[in-house]
Write a protein that holds these residues in place. Structure first.
Motif, PDB file in Angstrom:
ATOM      1  N   LEU A  74      -5.526  -1.065  10.743  1.00 55.76           N
ATOM      2  CA  LEU A  74      -6.052  -1.461  12.009  1.00 55.76           C
ATOM      3  C   LEU A  74      -6.145  -0.380  13.061  1.00 55.76           C
ATOM      4  O   LEU A  74      -5.135   0.563  12.934  1.00 55.76           O
ATOM      5  CB  LEU A  74      -4.798  -2.718  12.563  1.00 55.76           C
ATOM      6  CG  LEU A  74      -5.085  -3.166  13.844  1.00 55.76           C
ATOM      7  CD1 LEU A  74      -6.323  -3.932  14.236  1.00 55.76           C
ATOM      8  CD2 LEU A  74      -3.732  -3.845  14.226  1.00 55.76           C
ATOM      9  N   SER A  75      -7.257  -0.454  13.466  1.00 58.98           N
ATOM     10  CA  SER A  75      -7.365   0.808  14.608  1.00 58.98           C
ATOM     11  C   SER A  75      -7.727   0.200  16.043  1.00 58.98           C
ATOM     12  O   SER A  75      -8.161  -0.446  16.321  1.00 58.98           O
ATOM     13  CB  SER A  75      -8.715   1.745  14.180  1.00 58.98           C
ATOM     14  OG  SER A  75      -8.894   2.697  14.816  1.00 58.98           O
ATOM     15  N   VAL A  76      -6.749   1.023  16.827  1.00 58.90           N
ATOM     16  CA  VAL A  76      -6.734   0.393  18.344  1.00 58.90           C
ATOM     17  C   VAL A  76      -6.820   1.812  19.042  1.00 58.90           C
ATOM     18  O   VAL A  76      -6.304   2.677  18.740  1.00 58.90           O
ATOM     19  CB  VAL A  76      -5.535  -0.583  18.609  1.00 58.90           C
ATOM     20  CG1 VAL A  76      -5.435  -1.718  17.749  1.00 58.90           C
ATOM     21  CG2 VAL A  76      -4.213   0.287  18.526  1.00 58.90           C
ATOM     22  N   GLN A  77      -7.274   1.274  20.382  1.00 61.07           N
ATOM     23  CA  GLN A  77      -7.391   2.295  21.323  1.00 61.07           C
ATOM     24  C   GLN A  77      -6.027   2.231  22.176  1.00 61.07           C
ATOM     25  O   GLN A  77      -5.347   1.347  22.389  1.00 61.07           O
ATOM     26  CB  GLN A  77      -8.546   2.003  22.389  1.00 61.07           C
ATOM     27  CG  GLN A  77      -8.949   3.081  23.432  1.00 61.07           C
ATOM     28  CD  GLN A  77      -9.993   4.145  22.307  1.00 61.07           C
ATOM     29  OE1 GLN A  77     -10.680   3.537  21.162  1.00 61.07           O
ATOM     30  NE2 GLN A  77      -9.920   5.525  22.568  1.00 61.07           N
ATOM     31  N   GLU A  78      -5.663   3.713  22.415  1.00 63.86           N
ATOM     32  CA  GLU A  78      -4.383   3.796  23.166  1.00 63.86           C
ATOM     33  C   GLU A  78      -4.260   3.107  24.579  1.00 63.86           C
ATOM     34  O   GLU A  78      -5.458   2.842  25.264  1.00 63.86           O
ATOM     35  CB  GLU A  78      -4.197   5.377  23.691  1.00 63.86           C
ATOM     36  CG  GLU A  78      -2.788   5.564  24.312  1.00 63.86           C
ATOM     37  CD  GLU A  78      -2.700   6.918  24.896  1.00 63.86           C
ATOM     38  OE1 GLU A  78      -3.531   7.744  24.347  1.00 63.86           O
ATOM     39  OE2 GLU A  78      -1.885   7.343  25.289  1.00 63.86           O
ATOM     40  N   ASP A 108      17.730  -9.408  -1.294  1.00 62.83           N
ATOM     41  CA  ASP A 108      16.657  -9.697  -2.067  1.00 62.83           C
ATOM     42  C   ASP A 108      15.668  -9.632  -0.929  1.00 62.83           C
ATOM     43  O   ASP A 108      15.171 -10.687  -0.302  1.00 62.83           O
ATOM     44  CB  ASP A 108      16.637 -11.071  -2.426  1.00 62.83           C
ATOM     45  CG  ASP A 108      15.360 -11.297  -3.415  1.00 62.83           C
ATOM     46  OD1 ASP A 108      15.324 -12.416  -3.956  1.00 62.83           O
ATOM     47  OD2 ASP A 108      14.504 -10.395  -3.650  1.00 62.83           O
ATOM     48  N   MET A 109      15.500  -8.673  -0.677  1.00 60.03           N
ATOM     49  CA  MET A 109      14.358  -8.551   0.658  1.00 60.03           C
ATOM     50  C   MET A 109      13.017  -8.400   0.111  1.00 60.03           C
ATOM     51  O   MET A 109      12.708  -7.178  -0.694  1.00 60.03           O
ATOM     52  CB  MET A 109      14.473  -6.979   1.583  1.00 60.03           C
ATOM     53  CG  MET A 109      14.003  -7.091   3.010  1.00 60.03           C
ATOM     54  SD  MET A 109      15.076  -7.647   4.249  1.00 60.03           S
ATOM     55  CE  MET A 109      16.280  -6.339   4.201  1.00 60.03           C
ATOM     56  N   ARG A 110      11.835  -9.145   0.212  1.00 63.37           N
ATOM     57  CA  ARG A 110      10.600  -8.986  -0.008  1.00 63.37           C
ATOM     58  C   ARG A 110       9.567  -8.360   0.729  1.00 63.37           C
ATOM     59  O   ARG A 110       9.451  -9.034   2.040  1.00 63.37           O
ATOM     60  CB  ARG A 110      10.176 -10.212  -0.540  1.00 63.37           C
ATOM     61  CG  ARG A 110      11.132 -11.099  -1.548  1.00 63.37           C
ATOM     62  CD  ARG A 110      11.000 -10.435  -2.933  1.00 63.37           C
ATOM     63  NE  ARG A 110      12.025 -11.229  -3.933  1.00 63.37           N
ATOM     64  CZ  ARG A 110      11.464 -11.974  -4.590  1.00 63.37           C
ATOM     65  NH1 ARG A 110      10.292 -12.417  -4.682  1.00 63.37           N
ATOM     66  NH2 ARG A 110      12.215 -12.608  -5.470  1.00 63.37           N
ATOM     67  N   PHE A 111       9.049  -7.328   0.558  1.00 62.15           N
ATOM     68  CA  PHE A 111       8.289  -6.689   1.461  1.00 62.15           C
ATOM     69  C   PHE A 111       6.911  -7.056   1.304  1.00 62.15           C
ATOM     70  O   PHE A 111       6.332  -7.005   0.021  1.00 62.15           O
ATOM     71  CB  PHE A 111       8.325  -5.099   1.458  1.00 62.15           C
ATOM     72  CG  PHE A 111       9.495  -4.584   2.092  1.00 62.15           C
ATOM     73  CD1 PHE A 111      10.779  -4.837   1.498  1.00 62.15           C
ATOM     74  CD2 PHE A 111       9.396  -4.135   3.314  1.00 62.15           C
ATOM     75  CE1 PHE A 111      12.096  -4.420   2.089  1.00 62.15           C
ATOM     76  CE2 PHE A 111      10.503  -3.607   3.974  1.00 62.15           C
ATOM     77  CZ  PHE A 111      11.765  -3.633   3.581  1.00 62.15           C
ATOM     78  N   GLY A 112       5.951  -6.961   2.029  1.00 71.60           N
ATOM     79  CA  GLY A 112       4.410  -7.141   1.967  1.00 71.60           C
ATOM     80  C   GLY A 112       4.053  -5.875   1.771  1.00 71.60           C
ATOM     81  O   GLY A 112       4.722  -4.843   1.606  1.00 71.60           O
ATOM     82  N   ALA A 113       2.475  -5.691   1.360  1.00 71.80           N
ATOM     83  CA  ALA A 113       2.205  -4.478   1.295  1.00 71.80           C
ATOM     84  C   ALA A 113       1.811  -3.442   2.530  1.00 71.80           C
ATOM     85  O   ALA A 113       1.677  -2.351   2.229  1.00 71.80           O
ATOM     86  CB  ALA A 113       0.575  -4.792   0.628  1.00 71.80           C
ATOM     87  N   GLY A 114       1.945  -4.024   3.422  1.00 72.31           N
ATOM     88  CA  GLY A 114       1.837  -3.079   4.643  1.00 72.31           C
ATOM     89  C   GLY A 114       0.463  -3.262   5.215  1.00 72.31           C
ATOM     90  O   GLY A 114      -0.461  -3.298   4.759  1.00 72.31           O
ATOM     91  N   THR A 115       0.339  -2.667   6.894  1.00 74.18           N
ATOM     92  CA  THR A 115      -0.661  -2.622   7.566  1.00 74.18           C
ATOM     93  C   THR A 115      -0.768  -1.080   8.105  1.00 74.18           C
ATOM     94  O   THR A 115       0.397  -0.889   8.577  1.00 74.18           O
ATOM     95  CB  THR A 115      -1.070  -3.637   8.594  1.00 74.18           C
ATOM     96  OG1 THR A 115      -1.199  -5.099   7.963  1.00 74.18           O
ATOM     97  CG2 THR A 115      -2.103  -3.229   9.520  1.00 74.18           C
ATOM     98  N   ARG A 116      -1.564  -0.298   7.992  1.00 77.66           N
ATOM     99  CA  ARG A 116      -1.585   1.137   8.598  1.00 77.66           C
ATOM    100  C   ARG A 116      -2.206   1.003   9.992  1.00 77.66           C
ATOM    101  O   ARG A 116      -3.291   0.591   9.987  1.00 77.66           O
ATOM    102  CB  ARG A 116      -2.364   1.927   7.805  1.00 77.66           C
ATOM    103  CG  ARG A 116      -2.460   3.411   8.557  1.00 77.66           C
ATOM    104  CD  ARG A 116      -2.939   4.306   7.408  1.00 77.66           C
ATOM    105  NE  ARG A 116      -2.080   4.503   6.306  1.00 77.66           N
ATOM    106  CZ  ARG A 116      -1.241   5.338   6.436  1.00 77.66           C
ATOM    107  NH1 ARG A 116      -0.821   6.082   7.463  1.00 77.66           N
ATOM    108  NH2 ARG A 116      -0.374   5.359   5.182  1.00 77.66           N
ATOM    109  N   LEU A 117      -1.558   0.997  10.961  1.00 79.86           N
ATOM    110  CA  LEU A 117      -1.821   1.185  12.392  1.00 79.86           C
ATOM    111  C   LEU A 117      -2.230   2.467  12.734  1.00 79.86           C
ATOM    112  O   LEU A 117      -1.485   3.445  12.725  1.00 79.86           O
ATOM    113  CB  LEU A 117      -0.932   0.535  13.447  1.00 79.86           C
ATOM    114  CG  LEU A 117      -1.224   0.468  14.869  1.00 79.86           C
ATOM    115  CD1 LEU A 117      -2.213  -0.252  15.242  1.00 79.86           C
ATOM    116  CD2 LEU A 117      -0.065   0.018  15.616  1.00 79.86           C
ATOM    117  N   THR A 118      -3.433   2.684  13.141  1.00 85.89           N
ATOM    118  CA  THR A 118      -3.879   4.005  13.771  1.00 85.89           C
ATOM    119  C   THR A 118      -4.400   3.893  15.332  1.00 85.89           C
ATOM    120  O   THR A 118      -5.083   3.079  15.695  1.00 85.89           O
ATOM    121  CB  THR A 118      -5.082   4.669  12.850  1.00 85.89           C
ATOM    122  OG1 THR A 118      -5.142   4.608  11.726  1.00 85.89           O
ATOM    123  CG2 THR A 118      -5.358   5.947  13.586  1.00 85.89           C
ATOM    124  N   VAL A 119      -3.751   4.603  16.314  1.00 90.67           N
ATOM    125  CA  VAL A 119      -3.813   4.642  17.509  1.00 90.67           C
ATOM    126  C   VAL A 119      -4.796   5.907  18.110  1.00 90.67           C
ATOM    127  O   VAL A 119      -4.563   7.074  17.924  1.00 90.67           O
ATOM    128  CB  VAL A 119      -2.589   4.528  18.576  1.00 90.67           C
ATOM    129  CG1 VAL A 119      -2.771   4.423  19.760  1.00 90.67           C
ATOM    130  CG2 VAL A 119      -1.834   3.317  17.834  1.00 90.67           C
TER     131      VAL A 119
END
Lengths: 115, 113
Positions: B11-15, B100-111
């Protein structure tokens, strides 16, 4: 206050070797959990220890083992290393078991590379 | 099988804009969810949590929404800043303990400035 401390920060091992990773929890925390994070994926649960007893185990082979010491620090051992064991190994400490993300604090991890 | 996952890997967003990061889960019995932020070279850092008896929870600049009907979780970040650039994970805490904490794969946020 010091956070969760893991050592070493980086490690390179050869296939078939054995490795020991160390974790010192936050002072007063009695629970330590270990996670494996392969590049590009989320952390996968390996073990939890509380008061020196194993309280949970993830879906990992018997080559993975751990223990917790009287001072609540912990070691993760991996035998007969495979290339697929290359990952960031994270340790998390918490005051006790029981649900609650707050207070469940991760260290910066040990980056293990198997060649 | 049962899993925790994310709709978008990046995900890329503007500051200054607001960011929304989504997460889907499949275990309808899950009753506790956590969002983590992971910066390069660091371990995951707790952001906010929510229990299944709530639909919404707000923190400082962050809001988590839970839709149990469609098994969907979202993290909203208001007035996104460059320091928010990181990988964001949702985690599902199964069982009575936090073992038993199950994590998702993650989303990379770029600002973007």
């Amino acid at each position: 206050d010091a956070g969760v401390t893991q050592s070493p920060t980086h490690l390179i091992k050869t296939r078939g070797q054995q490795v020991t990773l160390r974790c010192s929890p936050i002072s007063g925390h009695k629970s330590v959990s270990w996670y494996q994070q392969v590049l590009g994926q989320g952390p996968q649960f390996i073990f939890q220890y509380y008061e020196k007893e194993e309280r949970g185990r993830g879906n990992f082979p018997d080559r993975f083992s751990a223990r917790q010491f009287p001072n609540y620090s912990s070691e993760l051992n991996v035998n007969a290393l495979l290339l697929g064991d290359s990952a960031l190994y994270l340790c998390a400490s918490s005051p006790r078991t029981g649900k609650g993300g707050y207070g469940y604090t991760f260290g910066s991890g040990t980056r293990l590379t198997v060649v | 099988g049962e899993s925790v996952g994310l709709h978008l890997p990046t995900l890329s967003v503007q500051e200054g804009d607001n960011s929304i990061i989504n997460c889907a889960y499949s275990n309808s019995a899950s009753d506790y969810f956590i969002w983590y932020k992971q910066e390069s070279g660091k371990g995951p850092q707790f952001i906010i949590d929510i229990r299944s008896n709530m639909d919404k929870r707000q923190g400082q600049r962050v809001t988590v929404l839970l839709n149990k009907t469609v098994k969907h979780l979202s993290l909203q970040i208001a007035a996104t800043q460059p320091g928010d650039s990181a990988v964001y994970f949702c985690a599902e805490n199964r069982g009575a303990n936090n073992n038993d904490m199950r994590f998702g794969a993650g989303t990379r946020l770029t600002v973007k400035p």
